[in-house]
Design a protein around this motif. Structure first.
Motif, mmCIF file in Angstrom:
data_model
loop_
_atom_site.group_PDB
_atom_site.id
_atom_site.type_symbol
_atom_site.label_atom_id
_atom_site.label_comp_id
_atom_site.label_asym_id
_atom_site.label_seq_id
_atom_site.Cartn_x
_atom_site.Cartn_y
_atom_site.Cartn_z
ATOM 1 N N MET A 151 28.804 30.809 12.699
ATOM 2 C CA MET A 151 27.613 30.357 13.425
ATOM 3 C C MET A 151 26.988 31.550 14.152
ATOM 4 S SD MET A 151 25.424 28.172 14.394
ATOM 5 C CE MET A 151 24.136 28.406 15.616
ATOM 6 N N TYR A 152 25.641 31.560 14.193
ATOM 7 C CA TYR A 152 24.939 32.638 14.881
ATOM 8 C C TYR A 152 25.305 32.658 16.367
ATOM 9 C CZ TYR A 152 22.001 32.263 10.687
ATOM 10 O OH TYR A 152 21.550 32.187 9.398
ATOM 11 N N LYS A 153 25.315 33.845 16.956
ATOM 12 C CA LYS A 153 25.623 33.989 18.381
ATOM 13 C C LYS A 153 24.357 34.006 19.237
ATOM 14 C CE LYS A 153 30.016 34.304 17.594
ATOM 15 N NZ LYS A 153 30.924 33.164 17.941
ATOM 16 N N ARG A 154 23.287 34.596 18.680
ATOM 17 C CA ARG A 154 22.037 34.691 19.436
ATOM 18 C C ARG A 154 20.866 34.512 18.476
ATOM 19 N NH1 ARG A 154 21.962 39.912 22.549
ATOM 20 N NH2 ARG A 154 23.326 38.718 23.944
ATOM 21 N N VAL A 155 19.947 33.599 18.820
ATOM 22 C CA VAL A 155 18.807 33.301 17.947
ATOM 23 C C VAL A 155 17.508 33.461 18.739
ATOM 24 C CG1 VAL A 155 17.702 31.599 16.449
ATOM 25 C CG2 VAL A 155 20.198 31.657 16.634
ATOM 26 N N LEU A 156 16.574 34.203 18.167
ATOM 27 C CA LEU A 156 15.243 34.362 18.755
ATOM 28 C C LEU A 156 14.325 33.275 18.200
ATOM 29 C CD1 LEU A 156 13.109 36.138 20.337
ATOM 30 C CD2 LEU A 156 12.660 37.233 18.127
ATOM 31 N N VAL A 157 13.626 32.549 19.062
ATOM 32 C CA VAL A 157 12.685 31.513 18.635
ATOM 33 C C VAL A 157 11.278 32.091 18.672
ATOM 34 C CG1 VAL A 157 11.812 29.190 19.023
ATOM 35 C CG2 VAL A 157 14.190 29.734 19.581
ATOM 36 N N ALA A 158 10.699 32.299 17.495
ATOM 37 C CA ALA A 158 9.386 32.927 17.370
ATOM 38 C C ALA A 158 8.308 31.866 17.230
ATOM 39 C CB ALA A 158 9.375 33.879 16.184
ATOM 40 N N ASN A 159 8.102 31.099 18.286
ATOM 41 C CA ASN A 159 7.083 30.064 18.297
ATOM 42 C C ASN A 159 6.833 29.675 19.745
ATOM 43 O OD1 ASN A 159 5.365 27.829 17.376
ATOM 44 N ND2 ASN A 159 6.454 28.044 15.435
ATOM 45 N N ARG A 160 6.089 28.618 19.951
ATOM 46 C CA ARG A 160 5.768 28.180 21.310
ATOM 47 C C ARG A 160 5.671 26.658 21.348
ATOM 48 N NH1 ARG A 160 0.672 26.806 22.603
ATOM 49 N NH2 ARG A 160 0.653 27.862 24.606
ATOM 50 N N GLY A 161 5.414 26.097 22.526
ATOM 51 C CA GLY A 161 5.162 24.670 22.649
ATOM 52 C C GLY A 161 6.384 23.800 22.383
ATOM 53 N N LEU A 162 6.125 22.607 21.838
ATOM 54 C CA LEU A 162 7.176 21.617 21.623
ATOM 55 C C LEU A 162 8.273 22.105 20.687
ATOM 56 C CD1 LEU A 162 5.559 18.069 21.302
ATOM 57 C CD2 LEU A 162 7.344 18.795 22.868
ATOM 58 N N ILE A 163 7.883 22.770 19.597
ATOM 59 C CA ILE A 163 8.895 23.194 18.634
ATOM 60 C C ILE A 163 9.774 24.290 19.221
ATOM 61 C CG2 ILE A 163 7.350 24.839 17.495
ATOM 62 C CD1 ILE A 163 10.234 22.745 15.952
ATOM 63 N N GLN A 164 9.210 25.126 20.059
ATOM 64 C CA GLN A 164 10.032 26.146 20.710
ATOM 65 C C GLN A 164 11.095 25.492 21.593
ATOM 66 O OE1 GLN A 164 8.656 28.372 24.227
ATOM 67 N NE2 GLN A 164 8.969 30.243 23.039
ATOM 68 N N ALA A 165 10.664 24.500 22.366
ATOM 69 C CA ALA A 165 11.610 23.802 23.249
ATOM 70 C C ALA A 165 12.699 23.114 22.436
ATOM 71 C CB ALA A 165 10.865 22.791 24.118
ATOM 72 N N ALA A 166 12.323 22.482 21.321
ATOM 73 C CA ALA A 166 13.307 21.794 20.483
ATOM 74 C C ALA A 166 14.298 22.786 19.884
ATOM 75 C CB ALA A 166 12.594 21.022 19.372
ATOM 76 N N CYS A 167 13.807 23.940 19.431
ATOM 77 C CA CYS A 167 14.695 24.964 18.864
ATOM 78 C C CYS A 167 15.652 25.498 19.919
ATOM 79 C CB CYS A 167 13.867 26.106 18.284
ATOM 80 S SG CYS A 167 13.016 25.732 16.736
ATOM 81 N N VAL A 168 15.144 25.764 21.108
ATOM 82 C CA VAL A 168 15.986 26.282 22.190
ATOM 83 C C VAL A 168 17.121 25.302 22.493
ATOM 84 C CG1 VAL A 168 16.035 26.735 24.688
ATOM 85 C CG2 VAL A 168 14.268 27.793 23.250
ATOM 86 N N ARG A 169 16.799 24.021 22.586
ATOM 87 C CA ARG A 169 17.824 23.015 22.887
ATOM 88 C C ARG A 169 18.851 22.924 21.765
ATOM 89 N NH1 ARG A 169 12.866 19.217 24.576
ATOM 90 N NH2 ARG A 169 12.465 20.149 26.632
ATOM 91 N N ALA A 170 18.388 22.998 20.516
ATOM 92 C CA ALA A 170 19.313 22.919 19.378
ATOM 93 C C ALA A 170 20.251 24.120 19.358
ATOM 94 C CB ALA A 170 18.520 22.838 18.072
ATOM 95 N N ILE A 171 19.717 25.298 19.608
ATOM 96 C CA ILE A 171 20.527 26.519 19.603
ATOM 97 C C ILE A 171 21.568 26.478 20.713
ATOM 98 C CG2 ILE A 171 20.439 29.026 19.981
ATOM 99 C CD1 ILE A 171 17.527 28.810 18.743
ATOM 100 N N LYS A 172 21.143 26.104 21.906
ATOM 101 C CA LYS A 172 22.087 26.020 23.027
ATOM 102 C C LYS A 172 23.114 24.924 22.793
ATOM 103 C CE LYS A 172 20.498 26.566 27.231
ATOM 104 N NZ LYS A 172 19.682 26.362 28.459
ATOM 105 N N GLY A 173 22.699 23.845 22.122
ATOM 106 C CA GLY A 173 23.624 22.765 21.815
ATOM 107 C C GLY A 173 24.723 23.182 20.853
ATOM 108 N N LEU A 174 24.477 24.249 20.103
ATOM 109 C CA LEU A 174 25.473 24.785 19.180
ATOM 110 C C LEU A 174 26.346 25.850 19.838
ATOM 111 C CD1 LEU A 174 23.214 25.066 16.004
ATOM 112 C CD2 LEU A 174 25.221 23.588 16.239
ATOM 113 N N GLY A 175 26.096 26.085 21.113
ATOM 114 C CA GLY A 175 26.891 27.071 21.834
ATOM 115 C C GLY A 175 26.402 28.494 21.679
ATOM 116 N N ALA A 176 25.229 28.680 21.085
ATOM 117 C CA ALA A 176 24.662 30.012 20.903
ATOM 118 C C ALA A 176 23.661 30.311 22.014
ATOM 119 C CB ALA A 176 23.992 30.118 19.535
ATOM 120 N N GLU A 177 23.226 31.564 22.068
ATOM 121 C CA GLU A 177 22.255 31.984 23.080
ATOM 122 C C GLU A 177 20.852 31.907 22.487
ATOM 123 O OE1 GLU A 177 21.200 35.889 25.867
ATOM 124 O OE2 GLU A 177 23.120 35.771 24.804
#
Length: 500
Positions: free
Chosen positions: A1-27
């Motif tokens: 599993m990835y350790k750190r993921v950069l989210v290259a977007n904004r708005g609702l999809i950015q928030a959803a990606c951030v929550r999913a990544i953190k939910g997987l234990g990644a940064e």
């Protein structure tokens, strides 16, 4: 599993990606320009990386800045969300040079061009027994499209091969309209940063538009989720979806689900895919397969209890598919609320949100990256919020969603709430006769807006408006307040324009 993921977007999809990544234990690292510090995704991320706003177009489309950010923050992967850079070959290649994964199309990560990808899709569809609409090859020279149009026949669609989300698509009903449609698509490609490879595709007159979300791991194990109907569109952009589809027959559902595994295996997809179909009576045609996460992925989450976005990231990193069973009962209906004015041909309505009240209710889920006092930028997608209603039956879900929309308050700008409420009450929607071309072939916006209010509401509003006009002091006070989005001012003006 990835350790750190950069989210290259904004708005609702950015928030959803951030929550999913953190939910997987990644940064999670959120890309942002200076004006986006208050975005939900930026606030919730572990870190934020600020990019320059001093570029010709959106800084989020600047490949060099995204690559620099990914390298400097030592990201293992970049998630582009949808739109923006989700189909960028340039970004995929440059990230690969630095050993950074791109959570996007399998074709991109394997170096296939959009032309090669579209050709492979059609070949795999036919091999899998799935019909495709008459279409042209993908061309980088638009001069070749005119001759192809005569072979396909009208009406047809001009499409950008790399585009998604209803962008870069225009209808042409005749030879006279073809060049105008091509020019319009090319302008949109430039605006949204897509490649300018175009193709033509025959369109049906009144199809239902059905999508099947799929997850597949590197070992070929896959799962197909309940379909989503997205026939309520305006300018080829989905405004309302529901799952499961109330119009899809058991026979057609079984036919599609039997053919899909072969198609997805043939494309060698790892992670998430969304297969779009035109369904008209007994005819089923494949439209496209998209591997970037879709606007309405939350519908599948709510219906099944599976976090599609989280699974996409996990599978893309090489993890196996562990899902055995998922919930499949009830109905979910969801809408996008946009900063657009349905009373003015859906013109954009950017500006400051003076006040925003989010509704609550049985089975209601509201997702938004905006709060009162925020400013809606004219430079980006106009989605203010997503509202989803889950219930045991379609009728109950419709009732719950209409109730939620009727109490949703957004003041200071115009929104699509009146139009959406009108759709939920329209006989064609209620009786499963609403198709994907309703708002394309027919000018029915005013007809839809007529459905918003009951006769009792109309009579009460007219009575109060008349009373307000009986004295100058009352009239000036009431109408001054109502002009900022109130019901009475709308009734007084005679066009029922409301901001909520």
């Amino acid at each position: 599993m990835y350790k750190r993921v950069l989210v290259a977007n904004r708005g609702l999809i950015q928030a959803a990606c951030v929550r999913a990544i953190k939910g997987l234990g990644a940064e999670a690292v959120a890309l942002c320009e200076e004006g986006d510090f208050n975005q939900a995704g930026v606030r919730e991320a572990n870190r934020a990386y600020v990019i320059s706003s001093n570029v010709k177009s959106s800084p989020y489309l600047d490949v060099e800045q995204v690559v620099k950010a990914a390298v400097e923050c030592k990201a293992d992967a970049v998630h582009p969300g949808y739109g923006f850079l989700a189909a960028s070959q340039d970004l995929s290649k440059k990230l690969a040079q630095h050993g950074i994964a791109f959570i996007a199309s399998t074709g991109l990560t394997k170096g296939r061009s959009t032309i090669e990808e579209k050709k492979l899709l059609n070949e795999m569809a036919i091999k899998s027994g799935i019909a495709v609409l008459p279409h042209s090859p993908v061309f980088d020279d638009v001069a070749q499209l005119a001759a192809e149009a005569e072979n396909i026949g009208y009406p047809l669609m001009v499409k950008a091969a790399a585009a998604s989300g209803g962008r870069c698509i225009r209808e042409a009903k005749s030879t006279e309209e073809l060049q105008t449609a091509i020019d319009s698509v090319l302008r949109q490609c430039e605006r949204f940063g897509y490649g300018k490879d175009l193709y033509l595709e025959k369109t049906l007159t009144y199809p239902h538009i059905i999508s099947f979300p799929v997850l597949r791991d590197k070992n070929g194990k896959l799962v197909i989720f309940p379909e989503i109907e997205g026939s309520v569109q305006f300018r080829f952009r989905k405004l309302l979806v529901e799952s499961p589809s109330p119009s899809l027959s058991k026979e057609n559902r079984g036919k599609i689900m039997a053919m899909l595994p072969s198609l997805i295996d043939g494309l060698d997809i790892v992670g998430y895919a969304n297969a779009d179909f035109f369904v008209s009576q007994n005819d089923v045609y494949l439209l496209d397969v998209k591997e970037n996460i879709q606007h309405f992925h939350g519908v599948t989450n709510l219906l099944t209890g599976v976090d599609i976005l989280r699974e996409q990231i996990r599978l893309h990193s090489g993890e196996p598919l562990l899902l055995q069973n998922f919930r499949n009962e009830g109905t979910v209906i969801a809408v996008n609320i946009d900063a657009m004015d349905p009373y003015s041909n859906f013109a954009p309505s950017p500006g400051k949100i003076e006040r925003m009240f989010v509704p609550f209710g049985e089975g209601i889920v509201v997702q938004s990256s905006f709060v009162s006092g925020d400013t809606v930028s004219p430079n980006y997608e106009s989605v203010l919020a997503k509202v989803m209603a889950y219930a045991g039956t379609r009728e109950k879900a419709i009732s719950n969603l209409e109730s939620a929309l009727s109490s949703f308050r957004i003041e200071g700008i115009s929104t699509t709430i009146p139009f959406l409420r009108g759709v939920l009450k329209h006989p064609d929607f209620l009786n499963l006769k609403w198709t994907g071309m309703h708002m394309v072939y027919e000018s029915r916006t005013q007809e839809v807006l007529e459905n918003i209010h009951s006769q009792e509401e109309e009579e009460l509003a007219s009575l109060i408006a008349a009373l307000a006009l009986s004295t100058d002091s009352n009239a000036s006070t009431i109408m001054a307040n109502a002009e900022h989005g109130g019901f009475l001012w709308a009734m007084f003006r005679g066009n029922r324009k409301m901001q909520y």
